[in-house]
Design a protein around this motif. Structure first.
Motif, PDB file in Angstrom:
ATOM      1  N   THR A 263       5.302  10.070   0.479  1.00 15.84           N
ATOM      2  CA  THR A 263       5.415  11.400   1.617  1.00 15.84           C
ATOM      3  C   THR A 263       3.669  12.349   1.239  1.00 15.84           C
ATOM      4  O   THR A 263       3.735  11.952  -0.290  1.00 15.84           O
ATOM      5  N   GLY A 264       3.003  12.511   1.756  1.00 10.14           N
ATOM      6  CA  GLY A 264       2.353  13.684   1.717  1.00 10.14           C
ATOM      7  C   GLY A 264       0.637  13.467   2.117  1.00 10.14           C
ATOM      8  O   GLY A 264       0.803  13.664   3.070  1.00 10.14           O
ATOM      9  N   ASP A 265       0.117  14.384   1.307  1.00 12.72           N
ATOM     10  CA  ASP A 265      -0.876  14.657   1.975  1.00 12.72           C
ATOM     11  C   ASP A 265      -1.688  12.966   1.878  1.00 12.72           C
ATOM     12  O   ASP A 265      -1.695  12.076   1.243  1.00 12.72           O
ATOM     13  N   ARG A 266      -2.803  13.334   2.494  1.00 12.84           N
ATOM     14  CA  ARG A 266      -3.900  11.259   1.769  1.00 12.84           C
ATOM     15  C   ARG A 266      -5.541  11.489   1.429  1.00 12.84           C
ATOM     16  O   ARG A 266      -5.776  11.044   2.447  1.00 12.84           O
TER      17      ARG A 266
ATOM     18  N   LEU B  24      -8.252  11.275  -0.866  1.00 14.56           N
ATOM     19  CA  LEU B  24      -8.644  10.359  -2.081  1.00 14.56           C
ATOM     20  C   LEU B  24      -7.977  10.153  -3.359  1.00 14.56           C
ATOM     21  O   LEU B  24      -7.617  11.402  -3.901  1.00 14.56           O
TER      22      LEU B  24
ATOM     23  N   THR C 113       1.186  15.912   6.420  1.00 18.57           N
ATOM     24  CA  THR C 113       1.594  15.499   5.826  1.00 18.57           C
ATOM     25  C   THR C 113       2.229  14.401   6.518  1.00 18.57           C
ATOM     26  O   THR C 113       3.044  14.609   7.901  1.00 18.57           O
ATOM     27  N   THR C 114       2.552  13.025   6.420  1.00 22.28           N
ATOM     28  CA  THR C 114       3.235  11.935   6.698  1.00 22.28           C
ATOM     29  C   THR C 114       4.914  11.701   5.557  1.00 22.28           C
ATOM     30  O   THR C 114       4.845  12.411   4.445  1.00 22.28           O
ATOM     31  N   ASP C 115       5.577  12.362   6.165  1.00 20.54           N
ATOM     32  CA  ASP C 115       7.133  12.043   5.089  1.00 20.54           C
ATOM     33  C   ASP C 115       7.548  10.679   5.360  1.00 20.54           C
ATOM     34  O   ASP C 115       8.138  10.385   6.731  1.00 20.54           O
TER      35      ASP C 115
ATOM     36  N   GLN D 135      -6.670  17.972  -0.098  1.00 24.64           N
ATOM     37  CA  GLN D 135      -7.697  17.772   0.772  1.00 24.64           C
ATOM     38  C   GLN D 135      -8.466  16.255   0.863  1.00 24.64           C
ATOM     39  O   GLN D 135      -8.724  15.834   1.290  1.00 24.64           O
ATOM     40  N   LYS D 136      -8.753  17.273  -0.265  1.00 28.77           N
ATOM     41  CA  LYS D 136      -9.873  15.784  -0.727  1.00 28.77           C
ATOM     42  C   LYS D 136     -10.007  14.567  -1.230  1.00 28.77           C
ATOM     43  O   LYS D 136      -9.882  13.738  -1.078  1.00 28.77           O
ATOM     44  N   ARG D 137      -9.767  15.273  -2.237  1.00 27.02           N
ATOM     45  CA  ARG D 137      -8.961  14.615  -4.009  1.00 27.02           C
ATOM     46  C   ARG D 137      -7.682  14.531  -4.052  1.00 27.02           C
ATOM     47  O   ARG D 137      -7.255  16.144  -3.633  1.00 27.02           O
TER      48      ARG D 137
ATOM     49  N   ARG E 274       4.465   1.610   1.366  1.00 27.98           N
ATOM     50  CA  ARG E 274       5.183   2.216   1.102  1.00 27.98           C
ATOM     51  C   ARG E 274       6.267   3.724   1.080  1.00 27.98           C
ATOM     52  O   ARG E 274       6.894   4.218   0.685  1.00 27.98           O
ATOM     53  N   PHE E 275       6.097   4.230   2.501  1.00 29.74           N
ATOM     54  CA  PHE E 275       5.929   5.458   3.042  1.00 29.74           C
ATOM     55  C   PHE E 275       5.597   6.963   2.221  1.00 29.74           C
ATOM     56  O   PHE E 275       7.042   7.387   2.187  1.00 29.74           O
TER      57      PHE E 275
ATOM     58  N   ALA F 150       1.378   3.156   2.661  1.00 29.25           N
ATOM     59  CA  ALA F 150       1.375   3.390   3.395  1.00 29.25           C
ATOM     60  C   ALA F 150       2.279   2.350   3.794  1.00 29.25           C
ATOM     61  O   ALA F 150       3.487   3.328   4.327  1.00 29.25           O
TER      62      ALA F 150
ATOM     63  N   LEU G 216       8.784   8.258   8.863  1.00 31.91           N
ATOM     64  CA  LEU G 216       8.471   7.776   9.228  1.00 31.91           C
ATOM     65  C   LEU G 216       9.186   6.256   9.313  1.00 31.91           C
ATOM     66  O   LEU G 216       9.158   5.658  10.724  1.00 31.91           O
TER      67      LEU G 216
ATOM     68  N   THR H 251       1.022  -1.375   0.090  1.00 31.39           N
ATOM     69  CA  THR H 251       0.015  -0.123   0.262  1.00 31.39           C
ATOM     70  C   THR H 251       0.787   1.188  -0.156  1.00 31.39           C
ATOM     71  O   THR H 251       1.899   1.467  -0.173  1.00 31.39           O
TER      72      THR H 251
ATOM     73  N   ASP I 111       6.117  14.479  -2.648  1.00 32.30           N
ATOM     74  CA  ASP I 111       4.815  15.795  -2.101  1.00 32.30           C
ATOM     75  C   ASP I 111       3.337  14.915  -3.125  1.00 32.30           C
ATOM     76  O   ASP I 111       3.404  14.990  -4.031  1.00 32.30           O
ATOM     77  N   ILE I 112       2.767  14.957  -1.941  1.00 30.90           N
ATOM     78  CA  ILE I 112       1.417  14.729  -2.751  1.00 30.90           C
ATOM     79  C   ILE I 112       0.331  15.411  -2.422  1.00 30.90           C
ATOM     80  O   ILE I 112       0.263  15.804  -0.992  1.00 30.90           O
ATOM     81  N   HIS I 113      -0.258  16.474  -3.123  1.00 30.50           N
ATOM     82  CA  HIS I 113      -1.552  17.487  -2.524  1.00 30.50           C
ATOM     83  C   HIS I 113      -3.136  17.022  -2.825  1.00 30.50           C
ATOM     84  O   HIS I 113      -3.028  16.130  -3.718  1.00 30.50           O
TER      85      HIS I 113
END
Ligand SMILES: Cc1cc2nc3c(=O)[nH]c(=O)nc-3n(C[C@H](O)[C@H](O)[C@H](O)COP(=O)(O)OP(=O)(O)OC[C@H]3O[C@@H](n4cnc5c(N)ncnc54)[C@H](O)[C@@H]3O)c2cc1C
Ligand SMILES: Cc1cc2nc3c(=O)[nH]c(=O)nc-3n(C[C@H](O)[C@H](O)[C@H](O)COP(=O)(O)OP(=O)(O)OC[C@H]3O[C@@H](n4cnc5c(N)ncnc54)[C@H](O)[C@@H]3O)c2cc1C
Lengths: 404, 457
Positions: free
Chosen positions: A131-134, A136, B280-282, A220-222, A128-129, A126, B286, A124, A216-218
Motif C-alpha cells: 500500500t502507498g505511493d510509488r 523512487l 496511492t494504491t492499497d 512523491q519523487k523519492r 505483493r500489493f 506490485a 487491489l 515485486t 503506507d509508503i510516503h
C-alpha cells in the motif's frame, strides 16, 4: 540456413553452466548456452559477499569469481556460450526451434533438446500489493545487488522488508554501499532465517521487528517514509529513503509458459518428472526455475544430475509414461518433481517447502493408503527432502501434507 | 522578452493536444508544465481506451469532443506511427437488472451516432470470449471501442508542436500572474513569461489556476482516484475484447481489457478524495480488483501481477466538461476533463481553437510529422532490428538504442517515469529486478531526480 545443435541451454546461471559442462563431458555433441545478459553467471555475478564454490571448486569464492569460474569450466569443456542473446520464443510444433534476438538481429535455431535454466526473481512491490505511493527507492534485493556491483547507490537509509537469507544479503549489500538500514521488518511473528544468522543485523546495529506490516509508503519523487503497523496493532511512522524488498521468489517462467509447457501453480515453474523433463519430453528444466529458491551450489549439483538424464534422452533411453503425480497437501507450498515415471533412476529425492513455519507430521497419501513419516519442523524458505516413493505399481496420486 | 500568442498551462493529455492544434495554425505557443516531464498528472494513469462515446450524454460537448478526437486520431495515427489495438468492447450484463439496462444503452449509442452496436446472446459472448465466465446474461457489442498506447500520442503531439516552434518549459510551475488588458505576464518557478492568451489545461489544478489568475473559478476539482492491476502478458491469451460493466451515473465502472503492451488490466476503482497529489494504491482495493477480474475471467487465477498503479481523475461537482472562454481576459479554461480526456483531447483542442479563432483559419499547409517508435506488442518492436546494442530491459525487451533515443532528441525523458512511458523499461513483470541498475547507469546526468544518490562518504 537454420543453425542446429544437440542441446540448447537457455540461461547461463549456475544451473545452465553446470549442465553445459556436464553435457560436454558426457559427449552430448554441440551444446550452446544462450544468455541475455552481457556476462555469464546468473545471480551470483552480483553477490559479492556470500560464500560460493565449496561443492563445485572446493574453494570459497565470491559471487563474481564463482560466476567466472563456472563459465570458464563450461567453455573449457567445449560448450559455446552466447552472451547478449535473448530467447524470445520456443516453437514445439514439429521440430523444436527457438527464436533468438541479439544485436545482429533475429535468428532461428533448431536444437534436439532444450534445457530451460532461466532462474528466479523476487516478487515485486506490485505483486505483493504494498500500500502507498510509488516513488523512487523501492527495489528488490536483486536490483540492489546490481546497483552495488556497479558502485551505485539507490538510497542511504532504507527499510529492509523480509528476514530470509536474501534479506540478510540485502543488509550486507547496503553496508558495502555505505547505506545504513533503519530497520528490518518481517510480517511473520518470527524471522525466517535460522536464529544463528540473525546475529548479523544485531552486529550491524539494525533493529529487527517481526509481526510488522507496511501500512503506507510516503513520498512523491523519492521514498520519504513509511507507516508501519506493529505486532500489537499500533502504528508507527518511520523516516527512510528507500525500501529493499526481499524474498517471495517466483520463477522466471515466462518463456516456459509462453511455450505452452505445463506450469505448476505451487512453484510457478514448469512441471517436471524425476528426470527433469517438462510436459514436452524434449524440453528439460533445471535450477531455480524449478523451485524458488535454492542456493547456487544446490542448483549446480541438481543441474549436473539432470544433465546426465538429458544426455541419456538424446539416445532415447529414458523411460516414458507417467505413473504418479505428486501434489502438495495441507501446509505444503510445493513439491518437485511433480510427476513420477516408473523405472530408471532419476532424482532420488522430492523437494518440499512449507507454507508457514510449522511443526507436525508429514503425511503421504497414495491411492487412499497413507504412510506417516516422522515429526518435522518446517519453514517456508527452507528445503525439505523426502525420498522419491518406490513406484512398483502403475497409477497413483500422491499427496504430501502436514498433520496436527 | 518574447510574447507568445498562447500560453498553455499544463502538459497533460489536453495541454499537449491543445499546444499542437494552435501550433499547427501558426500560433506561437508556450507550454508551461510544473513537473519535469509531460503526462505527469492525471494523464499518466488511465485505462487507455479510445472511446466511441456510445454511452456519453447525448448532445453533450463531451460527446462531440470524443467523436472528433476519435476521428482525428484514426486520421493521423498512420502518419505518426501511433498504434491502435482493435478490440471492440462488450458491455456485459451479469444480472437481470443489467440485462434490462442494455436495450436503453443500445438506443443511446445509436442516438449518439454509433450505429454498429448490437445486443448479443450468451452464446455469442462465448464465441467472442471463450474464457469469460459463463455467467454473463447478455451483452452490448460495441465494435468501435479500441485500445491505444496512452502515452506516445501525446508525446507525438508535443513533438509536433515543438517542430512548429512551440516552446516547452518543464519544471515551470505557474505561481501567479497579471493581465494588463493586452498581455498576460505569468510568474513561474523558472521566471516570468508573457503571452497574449492563456489556456488553462492544468487538470487537477484547473480550479486553482483560475482562482490564482482570475480571482475565482466556476468549478471545483474533486479528485476521483482510480486504481488498476496489470496482469502478466500470459493473460492476453485469454481475452480479446474490452469487457465493460453496465455504467452507473457515477462511473464507467471496472473494466477488464488488454493493453497495447500485451498485458491485461483490470480497474479502475472510483474513490473520492481531497488530495490532488497522492494517487496511492492499497492492498484491499487491489485484491478486490483481482478477485473481480478472476470472477469475470477465471484463467487469471494462475497469472501473476505485473504492475499496479493509480490515477486521479480531474472530476468536478458536475459531470460535464468545464470549458469556458473569457475573451475580455484573453483566457480559456479547459477544466474537469474527467474520464474521457485521452480520447477527446484532439477534439477538445479543435473546439478550443474554434473558441479562440471563430473564423477557424486553416492550419499551415506544411506540417512537421514526428514518427514515433512503436511500443505496442502487436507490432514490430526495436529488438527485431539488428544493431540495437544491448537488451536493457528483458521483460519488455527494451533495447539500449531505444533508451538512448528517449534520452536525446527534442523532448528527452526528464525523469524515470518519462523514460518508462517512452520505452516501457522496468514496466514489465520483474519491475526492474534485472534492469534497474543498468538504467541507473545509462541515465546518469539526465534526470532531475536521478535513480542513484551520492554514496555516503
Ligand atoms: C536476489 C537474490 C539473491 C541471491 N543470493 C544468493 C546467495 O547469496 N547465495 C546463493 O547460493 N544463492 C543466492 N540466490 C539464489 C540464486 O538464484 C542461485 O544461487 C542461483 O543463481 C540459481 O541459479 P540458476 O542457474 O537457476 O538461475 P540464475 O542464476 O538466475 O540464472 C538464470 C539465467 O538465465 C538467463 N535468462 C533468463 N531468461 C532468458 C532468456 N529468455 N534468454 C536468455 N537468457 C535468459 C538470466 O539472464 C540468468 O543469467 C539468490 C537469488 C536471488 C534472486
Ligand atoms: C483512472 C482513470 C481512467 C481513465 N480512463 C480513460 C480512458 O480509458 N479513456 C479516456 O479517453 N480517458 C480516460 N481517462 C481520462 C483521462 O486520463 C483524463 O481525462 C486526462 O488525462 C486529463 O488530462 P488533463 O490534461 O486535463 O490533466 P492532467 O494530465 O492532470 O494535466 C494537467 C497538467 O498540468 C500541470 N499543472 C498543474 N498545475 C500547474 C501549474 N500551476 N503550473 C504548471 N503546470 C501545472 C500538471 O502537472 C499536469 O501535467 C481516465 C482517467 C483516469 C484517472
Amino acid at each position: 540456413m537454420i543453425e542446429v545443435c544437440d542441446v540448447l541451454i537457455i540461461g547461463a546461471g549456475p544451473a545452465g553452466l553446470a549442465a553445459a559442462a556436464r553435457l560436454k563431458q558426457l559427449g552430448a555433441g554441440r551444446v550452446i548456452v544462450v544468455e541475455r545478459e552481457t556476462a555469464a553467471g546468473g545471480v551470483p555475478r552480483h553477490c559479492r559477499h556470500s560464500p560460493f564454490g565449496m561443492r563445485e571448486f572446493r574453494r570459497v569464492l565470491g559471487g563474481p569469481a564463482y560466476a567466472r569460474a563456472l563459465a570458464e569450466r563450461a567453455t573449457n569443456m567445449g560448450a559455446e556460450i552466447r552472451l547478449g542473446t535473448t530467447v524470445v520464443g520456443i516453437e514445439r510444433n514439429g521440430d523444436l526451434a527457438v527464436a533468438l534476438t541479439s544485436d545482429t538481429g533475429v535468428r532461428r535455431l533448431k536444437p534436439k533438446r532444450i534445457l530451460l535454466a532461466t532462474g528466479t526473481r523476487e516478487k515485486t512491490r506490485a505483486a505483493r500489493f504494498l500500500t502507498g505511493d510509488r516513488p523512487l527507492g523501492i527495489l528488490n534485493t536483486g536490483a540492489l545487488q546490481s546497483y552495488a556491483e556497479k558502485g551505485l547507490a539507490p538510497f542511504r537509509r532504507p527499510l529492509i522488508l523480509g528476514s530470509e537469507l536474501v534479506a540478510l544479503s540485502s543488509l550486507l549489500t547496503c553496508r558495502g554501499l555505505g547505506a545504513r538500514p533503519v530497520m528490518m521488518i518481517e510480517e511473520r511473528p518470527a524471522p525466517l532465517a535460522r536464529a544463528s544468522f540473525m546475529f548479523l543485523p544485531r552486529l550491524l546495529g539494525v533493529p529487527v521487528r517481526c509481526g510488522v506490516r507496511i501500512a503506507d509508503i510516503h513520498g512523491q519523487k523519492r521514498v520519504e517514509g513509511v507507516r508501519l503497523v506493529l505486532a500489537d496493532g499500533s502504528e508507527m511512522d518511520l523516516a527512510c529513503d528507500g525500501i529493499a524488498i526481499s524474498g517471495h521468489f517466483t520463477p522466471e517462467a515466462s518463456l516456459a509458459r509462453a511455450a505452452g509447457l505445463e506450469i505448476d501453480p505451487g512453484t510457478g515453474g514448469p512441471v517436471i518428472d524425476q528426470f527433469g523433463r517438462t510436459s514436452d519430453a524434449r524440453i528439460f528444466a533445471a535450477g531455480n526455475l524449478l523451485h524458488p529458491v535454492e542456493t547456487a551450489g544446490w542448483c549446480w549439483a541438481e543441474a549436473r544430475r539432470l544433465a546426465g538424464f538429458l544426455a541419456i534422452s538424446l539416445s532415447d533411453q529414458l523411460p516414458e509414461g507417467t505413473v504418479a503425480s505428486v501434489h502438495p497437501g495441507p501446509g505444503i507450498a510445493y513439491v518437485v518433481p511433480q510427476r513420477l515415471v516408473r523405472g530408471g533412476t532419476g532424482l532420488k529425492q522430492l523437494q518440499l517447502r512449507a507454507t508457514e513455519p510449522v511443526r507436525g507430521r508429514l503425511a503421504t497419501e497414495d491411492k487412499g493408503k497413507r504412510t506417516l513419516s516422522r515429526r518435522r519442523a518446517l519453514f517456508p524458505e527452507r528445503r525439505l527432502l523426502l525420498p522419491v516413493p518406490d513406484l512398483t505399481q502403475a497409477g497413483g496420486n500422491i499427496v504430501i501434507g502436514i498433520e496436527d | 522578452m518574447r510574447v507568445a500568442d498562447i500560453a498553455v498551462i499544463g502538459a497533460g493529455a489536453v495541454g499537449c493536444a491543445v499546444a499542437r492544434r494552435f501550433a499547427l495554425h501558426g500560433a506561437s505557443v508556450l507550454v508551461l508544465e510544473k513537473e519535469a516531464d509531460l503526462l505527469s498528472g492525471a494523464s499518466k494513469a488511465n485505462s487507455a481506451i479510445l472511446h466511441t462515446g456510445f454511452d456519453a450524454p447525448p448532445g453533450s460537448l463531451e460527446l462531440a469532443c470524443m467523436q472528433e478526437g476519435y476521428a482525428e486520431y484514426l486520421d493521423i495515427r498512420g502518419q505518426m506511427n501511433l498504434p491502435l489495438l482493435e478490440t471492440g468492447a462488450m458491455v456485459i450484463a451479469w444480472t437481470e437488472a443489467e440485462l434490462a439496462a442494455l436495450g436503453p444503452i443500445a438506443d443511446q449509442a445509436r442516438a449518439n451516432g454509433i450505429g454498429d452496436v448490437r445486443l448479443i446472446s450468451p452464446a455469442e459472448i462465448a464465441s467472442h470470449e471463450p474464457h469469460l465466465s459463463g455467467r454473463a446474461l447478455g451483452a452490448l457489442l460495441v465494435p468501435g471501442e479500441h485500445i491505444i498506447d496512452p502515452w506516445s500520442p501525446f508525446l507525438a503531439y508535443l513533438l509536433q508542436a515543438k517542430a512548429h516552434d512551440a516552446e516547452i518549459a518543464f519544471s515551470s510551475e505557474v505561481t501567479g500572474g497579471a493581465f494588463d488588458g493586452e498581455i498576460w505576464t505569468l510568474q513561474t518557478s523558472t521566471g516570468e513569461r508573457r503571452a497574449k492568451t492563456v489556456i488553462n489545461c492544468a487538470g487537477l489544478y484547473g480550479d486553482a489556476i483560475d482562482k490564482l489568475l482570475l480571482g475565482a473559478a466556476d468549478f471545483e476539482i474533486r479528485p476521483r482516484k482510480g486504481q488498476f492491476v496489470v496482469f502478466d502478458k500470459a493473460a492476453a491469451d485469454f481475452l480479446r475484447t474490452i469487457i465493460l460493466p453496465v455504467p452507473t451515473e457515477r462511473t464507467k465502472g471496472v473494466v477488464l481489457c488488454r493493453t497495447a503492451f500485451g498485458n491485461v488490466l483490470v480497474g479502475p476503482t472510483a474513490e473520492e478524495q481531497k488530495d490532488r497529489v497522492r494517487a496511492t494504491t492499497d492492498e484491499a482495493s487491489l485484491r478486490e480488483l483481482v478477485r473481480r477480474a478472476i470472477d469475470m475471467l477465471p484463467p487469471l487465477k494462475d497469472i501473476g501481477v505485473t504492475a499496479v498503479y493509480a490515477g486521479l481523475r480531474p472530476a468536478t461537482e458536475e459531470k460535464h466538461y468545464r470549458i469556458a472562454a473569457k475573451p475580455e481576459r484573453q483566457w480559456i479554461t479547459v477544466g474537469g476533463i474527467r474520464s474521457t480526456g485521452m480520447t477527446a483531447a484532439l477534439g477538445i483542442a479543435r473546439h478550443v481553437y474554434r473558441m479562440y479563432d471563430s473564423s477557424a483559419a486553416p492550419p499551415l499547409p506544411e506540417q512537421h510529422l514526428p514518427l514515433m517508435p512503436n511500443l505496442a506488442e502487436h507490432l514490430p518492436r526495436d529488438w527485431s532490428q539488428a544493431g540495437y546494442g544491448e537488451m536493457v530491459c528483458h521483460c519488455e525487451l527494451v533495447t539500449r538504442r531505444e533508451i538512448e533515443a528517449a534520452l536525446s532528441g527534442p523532448l528527452p525523458a526528464r525523469d524515470f517515469g518519462g523514460l518508462r512511458r517512452r520505452t516501457r523499461c522496468a514496466m514489465g513483470r520483474c519491475q526492474g529486478f534485472g534492469c534497474h541498475a543498468r538504467i541507473a547507469e545509462l541515465t546518469r546526468g539526465y534526470f532531475e531526480t536521478p535513480l542513484t544518490i551520492d554514496p555516503v562518504a
